[in-house]
Design an enzyme around this catalytic site. Structure first.
Site, PDB file in Angstrom:
ATOM      1  CG  HIS A  84      -1.694  25.071  42.771  1.00  0.00           C
ATOM      2  ND1 HIS A  84      -1.436  23.842  42.241  1.00  0.00           N
ATOM      3  CD2 HIS A  84      -1.984  24.852  44.087  1.00  0.00           C
ATOM      4  CE1 HIS A  84      -1.573  22.911  43.173  1.00  0.00           C
ATOM      5  NE2 HIS A  84      -1.898  23.507  44.302  1.00  0.00           N
TER       6      HIS A  84
HETATM    7  C1  BDR Z   1      -6.185  25.720  43.260  1.00  0.00           C
HETATM    8  O1  BDR Z   1      -7.091  25.584  44.330  1.00  0.00           O
HETATM    9  C2  BDR Z   1      -6.849  26.546  45.304  1.00  0.00           C
HETATM   10  O2  BDR Z   1      -6.928  26.001  46.589  1.00  0.00           O
HETATM   11  C3  BDR Z   1      -5.504  27.149  44.996  1.00  0.00           C
HETATM   12  O3  BDR Z   1      -5.489  28.511  45.371  1.00  0.00           O
HETATM   13  C4  BDR Z   1      -5.382  26.983  43.508  1.00  0.00           C
HETATM   14  O4  BDR Z   1      -5.979  28.063  42.817  1.00  0.00           O
HETATM   15  C5  BDR Z   1      -5.345  24.460  43.173  1.00  0.00           C
HETATM   16  O5  BDR Z   1      -6.177  23.362  42.951  1.00  0.00           O
END
Ligand code: BDR
Ligand code: CA
Length: 310
Positions: free
Chosen positions: A239
């Site tokens: 992400h």
């Molecule tokens: C987001 O949530 C976190 O766990 C990850 O680092 C990312 O920023 C994804 O939903």
């Protein structure tokens, strides 16, 4: 480009930070601010220090930020990231320390001293610090070039059926940022799930053979329960690295300007991002919502860039 990364590492945050450090010829990383999210803020702060130290960049200043969302109790994600947030990284405790100044004060001081529209904010976690900064000194929003953030989802959530983790943890902060009037680029789950670190892609990074690559391999070769059933492929969605990759290689991403509303009340929809993709409401756009990622090129360029780190 002058950037501040606001983060809650988290394995995918770690890759984003490594990518920014690896691209220091193009990105001037002024500082890293931390926030409670994947794990509590003491751990996210220690994790940032561990990451910059393994990359040989212990000189980057780190500022500890908010320990709680604005209005809701903190919800963390040890079930994904492991007890310390960086399971698999194999990194020692940090040698260095965070700066004394609070993250929000650091953001405000940096903006105050900057030219108009000159600082890019890169939030990779709950938006608590950014919302506090904007609420405290709305006049300084003029100094922000844009906010390129990971949060929200056009369709399904990952922490509830409706909500993505970063927006769910601090929906009120997400709403303040989305309604701030600052130019925003939004990477939601519908986009970031295309950036899947498969076994092959992780192996290509591991083959770089550096301490950073070794640490990435440890983090991304962990078994991710349910990944195959959920996403159709065994692997970790990257992400947060999308945010930094977008600054470096905007040609790999396409999107659309839309209005995004963040729910702060619904029992089942708390924290969901209502993205008006078809402009049904006629509300003016407040974000560029990224839609499609050239994931093959993304991993090729990411791997090549990481080779410049030790
Ligand atoms: C987001 O949530 C976190 O766990 C990850 O680092 C990312 O920023 C994804 O939903
Ligand atoms: Ca994150």
């Amino acid at each position: 480009m002058k950037i501040i990364i606001d983060t809650d590492p988290g394995q995918d945050d770690a890759l984003a930070i490594f990518l920014a450090l690896a691209a220091s010829d193009r990105l001037e990383l002024l500082g890293i601010t931390t926030v409670a999210g994947n794990v509590p803020v003491d751990l996210t702060t220690a994790n940032v220090l561990r990451l910059i130290e393994v990359a040989g960049r212990g000189d980057v200043p780190v500022y500890r930020g908010a320990s709680q969302p604005l209005l809701r109790p903190l919800k963390t994600a040890e079930f994904i990231c492991g007890p310390d947030g960086l399971e698999g990284a194999g990194l020692p405790p940090p040698k260095g320390k965070a700066q004394k100044k609070h993250a929000v004060q650091y953001i405000l001081d940096t903006l105050e001293a900057a030219e108009d529209r000159s600082i890019t904010l890169c939030p990779l976690g709950p938006l608590t610090n950014i919302a506090l900064a904007f609420a405290q000194r709305p006049d300084l929003k003029a100094k922000v070039a844009r906010v390129v953030l990971m949060g929200g989802a056009r369709d399904l959530g990952n922490v509830t059926p409706a909500a993505e983790f970063n927006f769910y943890v601090d929906p009120h902060a997400a709403r303040i940022v989305l309604e701030s009037g600052v130019p925003i680029v939004l990477f939601g789950l519908h986009a970031t799930h295309q950036a899947m670190a498969t076994h092959e892609r992780t192996a290509a990074i591991a083959a770089l053979g550096t301490p950073v690559a070794k640490s990435i391999h440890g983090m991304l070769s962990r078994h991710r329960p349910g990944a195959k059933a959920k996403f159709g492929v065994e692997g970790h969605p990257m992400h947060d690295p999308c945010v930094i990759a977008y600054l470096l290689w905007p040609d790999l991403f396409t999107g659309r300007d839309c209005h995004v509303h963040v729910e702060t009340e619904g029992a089942a929809t708390m924290g969901s991002s209502v993205i008006d993709w078809w402009n049904s409401t006629k509300n003016p756009p407040n974000a560029t919502v990224v839609d499609v990622i050239d994931d093959a090129q993304l991993f090729e360029r990411l791997t090549r860039q990481l080779a410049t780190l030790r």
